[in-house]
Design a protein around this motif. Structure first.
Motif, mmCIF file in Angstrom:
data_model
loop_
_atom_site.group_PDB
_atom_site.id
_atom_site.type_symbol
_atom_site.label_atom_id
_atom_site.label_comp_id
_atom_site.label_asym_id
_atom_site.label_seq_id
_atom_site.Cartn_x
_atom_site.Cartn_y
_atom_site.Cartn_z
ATOM 1 N N GLU A 297 0.833 -1.207 0.000
ATOM 2 C CA GLU A 297 0.000 0.000 0.000
ATOM 3 C C GLU A 297 0.866 1.256 0.000
ATOM 4 O O GLU A 297 0.569 2.230 -0.701
ATOM 5 N N VAL A 298 1.942 1.233 0.806
ATOM 6 C CA VAL A 298 2.842 2.386 0.847
ATOM 7 C C VAL A 298 3.419 2.651 -0.542
ATOM 8 O O VAL A 298 3.433 3.793 -1.024
ATOM 9 N N VAL A 299 3.904 1.601 -1.210
ATOM 10 C CA VAL A 299 4.517 1.762 -2.523
ATOM 11 C C VAL A 299 3.501 2.313 -3.528
ATOM 12 O O VAL A 299 3.802 3.250 -4.282
ATOM 13 N N LEU A 300 2.316 1.753 -3.536
ATOM 14 C CA LEU A 300 1.306 2.199 -4.500
ATOM 15 C C LEU A 300 0.890 3.647 -4.254
ATOM 16 O O LEU A 300 0.727 4.430 -5.209
ATOM 17 N N LEU A 301 0.714 4.018 -2.988
ATOM 18 C CA LEU A 301 0.329 5.390 -2.683
ATOM 19 C C LEU A 301 1.427 6.366 -3.083
ATOM 20 O O LEU A 301 1.158 7.412 -3.673
ATOM 21 N N ARG A 302 2.689 6.026 -2.765
ATOM 22 C CA ARG A 302 3.783 6.917 -3.126
ATOM 23 C C ARG A 302 3.920 7.044 -4.649
ATOM 24 O O ARG A 302 4.233 8.116 -5.165
ATOM 25 N N CYS A 303 3.703 5.950 -5.363
ATOM 26 C CA CYS A 303 3.776 6.010 -6.831
ATOM 27 C C CYS A 303 2.661 6.884 -7.399
ATOM 28 O O CYS A 303 2.879 7.632 -8.363
ATOM 29 N N ALA A 304 1.482 6.786 -6.819
ATOM 30 C CA ALA A 304 0.380 7.658 -7.276
ATOM 31 C C ALA A 304 0.705 9.120 -7.009
ATOM 32 O O ALA A 304 0.457 9.997 -7.852
#
Length: 398
Positions: A297-304
């Motif tokens: 979730e952290v990775v996906l949010l930061r990528c967004a």
């Protein structure tokens, strides 16, 4: 000097003293073969003892740290020991008892195994002659002398070679242990340095993807507010500052990736709404209803966040769309209708954003692609950023 060597030499001191006492007692127990022979034998026993105590003692020991004597000291000590033992044996064959000290000292004072072997054999020959001399070279005395000294020499060679091999093995083992300890220390240092570098890189990515983006938004909103000074602009600045403060506290506390929302979908929706308010670019968010592992979730949010930041800075787009589909993999797509990449790729390393995002995705086994999007006619229509992270079975319900 190590405690082990001191203890070993104390053992030799006690053994040498006990041998001296036993030999002196034996001398007094036997009668004199001629006038003054008893004191001559005591003198021989004392000579052997003093050669040990005052000469050979510093070289006694089989552990690492015991120095070899100089060539001159080695020769003088061994000549003295062999000569004293030969004189004692010539006067009284029972003085062969001193071999129990002399033969080990020959090995201890030798500079090499070859020297120890040769001196031991030579000592045996000299003692055989001395033993024969004590028996007036009678046939029985010659045979007894040869057999006795040959057996003593053979036993000394066998024991000396065995102890030498043990000592060599001990030195090799100590050397290997020292090298292993040094290697382990080096590995620990390298591991700490690698961990520190990885942690600094992680913090750099987090700061860039969160606080830096929020501060960028605040700067752009402040520039807009300077022009129109509207309450709405000031409200947006306040909201962006509060979001930046919340993100900073999140990084310090290492809490959930979306502390102000109930789920990743809520966090992405809030991100899109905030982006629309700040930039006027319409952002549509479509998210699958799934719970992922916190790390993903952290990775996906930061990528967004980084994807929309690039839309703000480079695309000139009027709208964007954030899509998250969860199946065998989590697939995040950020697409805009702007001017496209203009030939720029991730490998160009222009700035920290895309490179940091690629590293972050790689840490969880995912892939990142950034390319020009295509419209229905096949022409360029903005930019498409795609993140794909394969999921293990338990990650979908973590």
């Amino acid at each position: 000097m190590s405690l082990t060597i001191r203890r070993e030499r104390l053992g030799w001191d006690l053994a040498a003293t006990a041998l001296l006492i036993a030999v002196v007692a034996l001398i007094f127990a036997d009668g004199e073969s001629f006038a003054g022979s008893r004191w001559m034998l005591i003198g021989v026993a004392l000579a052997v003892y003093l050669l040990y105590a005052l000469g050979a003692r510093p070289y006694v020991g089989i552990h690492e740290g015991v120095d070899d004597p100089s060539p001159l000291a080695s020769a003088l000590l061994q000549i003295g020991l062999v000569a004293a033992l030969a004189v004692g044996t010539a006067l009284e064959p029972s003085m062969l008892l001193l071999q129990t000290l002399v033969l080990p000292l020959i090995w201890m004072t030798s500079r090499s195994t070859t020297q120890a072997v040769l001196v031991t054999i030579g000592n045996g020959m000299v003692l055989a002659l001395a033993y024969a001399y004590a028996g007036d070279f009678d046939a029985d005395a010659v045979i007894a002398g040869v057999m006795t000294t040959a057996l003593s020499a053979a036993f000394s060679l066998a024991l000396g070679l065995w102890i030498t091999r043990i000592a060599q093995w001990g030195v090799q083992r100590q050397t290997l242990l020292t090298e292993l300890t040094a290697a382990q220390a080096g590995l620990e240092t390298a591991s700490r340095e690698a961990g520190a570098l990885e942690e600094r890189a992680r913090l750099a990515r987090d700061v860039h993807d969160t606080i830096a983006q929020s501060l960028t938004s605040i700067v752009m909103l402040a520039e807009r507010a300077r022009v129109d000074g509207s309450p709405a602009a000031l409200e947006l600045i306040e909201g962006a500052a509060r979001e930046a403060l919340l993100e900073a506290r999140t990084l310090v506390a290492v809490s959930s990736p979306a502390p102000s929302a109930d789920s990743l979908g809520d966090a992405l929706q809030r991100l899109g709404d905030r982006f629309t308010r700040e930039t006027g670019v319409q952002v549509d968010v479509a998210v699958s209803d799934a719970v992922l592992a916190r790390e993903i979730e952290v990775v996906l949010l930061r990528c967004a966040q980084e994807g929309l930041a690039n839309v703000r800075k480079h695309s000139g787009a009027a709208s964007a769309r954030v899509t998250l589909i969860v199946g065998d993999a989590a697939e995040l797509t950020v697409r805009d209708d702007g001017r496209g990449l203009g030939g720029v790729t991730i490998d160009d390393d222009r700035g920290f954003g895309l490179a940091g995002m690629r590293d972050r995705v790689a840490l969880v086994g995912g892939t990142l692609t950034v390319q020009d999007a295509r419209d229905d006619t096949g022409g360029a229509a903005g930019t498409r950023l795609a993140v794909r992270i394969p999921l293990l079975p338990n990650e979908e319900t973590a």
